[in-house]
Design a protein around this motif. Structure first.
Motif, short mmCIF file in Angstrom:
data_model
loop_
_atom_site.label_atom_id
_atom_site.label_comp_id
_atom_site.label_asym_id
_atom_site.label_seq_id
_atom_site.Cartn_x
_atom_site.Cartn_y
_atom_site.Cartn_z
N MET A 1 0.84 -1.18 0.00
CA MET A 1 0.00 0.00 0.00
C MET A 1 0.88 1.24 0.00
O MET A 1 1.81 1.37 0.79
CB MET A 1 -0.89 -0.02 1.25
N SER A 2 0.59 2.16 -0.86
CA SER A 2 1.35 3.39 -0.98
C SER A 2 0.49 4.56 -0.50
O SER A 2 -0.64 4.72 -0.94
CB SER A 2 1.76 3.60 -2.44
N LEU A 3 1.03 5.34 0.42
CA LEU A 3 0.31 6.49 0.96
C LEU A 3 0.71 7.76 0.22
O LEU A 3 1.87 7.97 -0.10
CB LEU A 3 0.61 6.66 2.44
N ARG A 4 -0.30 8.61 -0.01
CA ARG A 4 -0.08 9.92 -0.63
C ARG A 4 -0.64 10.98 0.32
O ARG A 4 -1.33 10.66 1.28
CB ARG A 4 -0.75 9.97 -1.99
N TRP A 5 -0.33 12.23 0.06
CA TRP A 5 -0.76 13.31 0.94
C TRP A 5 -2.27 13.33 1.15
O TRP A 5 -2.75 13.75 2.20
CB TRP A 5 -0.29 14.66 0.40
N VAL A 6 -3.04 12.89 0.15
CA VAL A 6 -4.50 12.92 0.28
C VAL A 6 -5.04 11.84 1.21
O VAL A 6 -6.20 11.89 1.60
CB VAL A 6 -5.19 12.81 -1.11
N ASP A 7 -4.22 10.89 1.58
CA ASP A 7 -4.63 9.78 2.45
C ASP A 7 -4.49 10.17 3.93
O ASP A 7 -3.81 9.49 4.71
CB ASP A 7 -3.80 8.54 2.15
N VAL A 36 5.86 12.07 8.62
CA VAL A 36 5.11 11.52 7.48
C VAL A 36 6.09 11.04 6.41
O VAL A 36 5.95 9.93 5.88
CB VAL A 36 4.13 12.56 6.90
N MET A 37 7.09 11.84 6.12
CA MET A 37 8.07 11.46 5.09
C MET A 37 8.81 10.18 5.49
O MET A 37 9.22 9.41 4.61
CB MET A 37 9.08 12.60 4.87
N ASP A 38 8.97 9.94 6.78
CA ASP A 38 9.69 8.76 7.28
C ASP A 38 8.85 7.49 7.31
O ASP A 38 9.38 6.41 7.57
CB ASP A 38 10.24 9.03 8.68
N LEU A 39 7.54 7.60 7.07
CA LEU A 39 6.70 6.40 7.05
C LEU A 39 7.11 5.52 5.87
O LEU A 39 7.25 6.00 4.74
CB LEU A 39 5.22 6.78 6.92
N ASP A 40 7.26 4.23 6.13
CA ASP A 40 7.68 3.30 5.09
C ASP A 40 6.71 3.27 3.91
O ASP A 40 7.13 3.13 2.76
CB ASP A 40 7.81 1.87 5.66
N GLU A 41 5.43 3.39 4.18
CA GLU A 41 4.42 3.29 3.13
C GLU A 41 4.21 4.59 2.37
O GLU A 41 3.49 4.61 1.37
CB GLU A 41 3.08 2.85 3.74
N PHE A 42 4.81 5.69 2.84
CA PHE A 42 4.56 6.98 2.21
C PHE A 42 5.37 7.12 0.92
O PHE A 42 6.57 6.90 0.90
CB PHE A 42 4.90 8.14 3.16
#
Length: 66
Positions: A1-7, A36-42
């Motif tokens: 799962m990839s996270l984006r700013w809108v999530d 947030v930038m350090d989250l693995d999924e981001f």
């Protein structure tokens, strides 16, 4: 799962899991941005973030923590 700013909600949940001892009421926006930038999924463009997005993430984090 990839996270984006809108999530916003998913990011908040990931922050709760990764940083359970951090109080979202006292975190600065620069610190929140880095976490947030350090989250693995981001995986999104760092330049697409603004104060409104960080505020939404912070509010979701506060709400989800309760």
């Amino acid at each position: 799962m990839s996270l984006r700013w809108v999530d916003v909600l998913d990011i908040a949940i990931e922050l709760i899991e990764k940083y359970p001892d951090v109080d979202p009421l006292t975190i600065s926006f620069p610190d929140l941005y880095q976490k947030v930038m350090d989250l693995d999924e981001f995986d999104d463009d760092p330049g697409r973030c603004g104060e409104k997005i960080l505020e939404a993430i912070q509010m979701a984090w506060i709400e989800e923590q309760d």
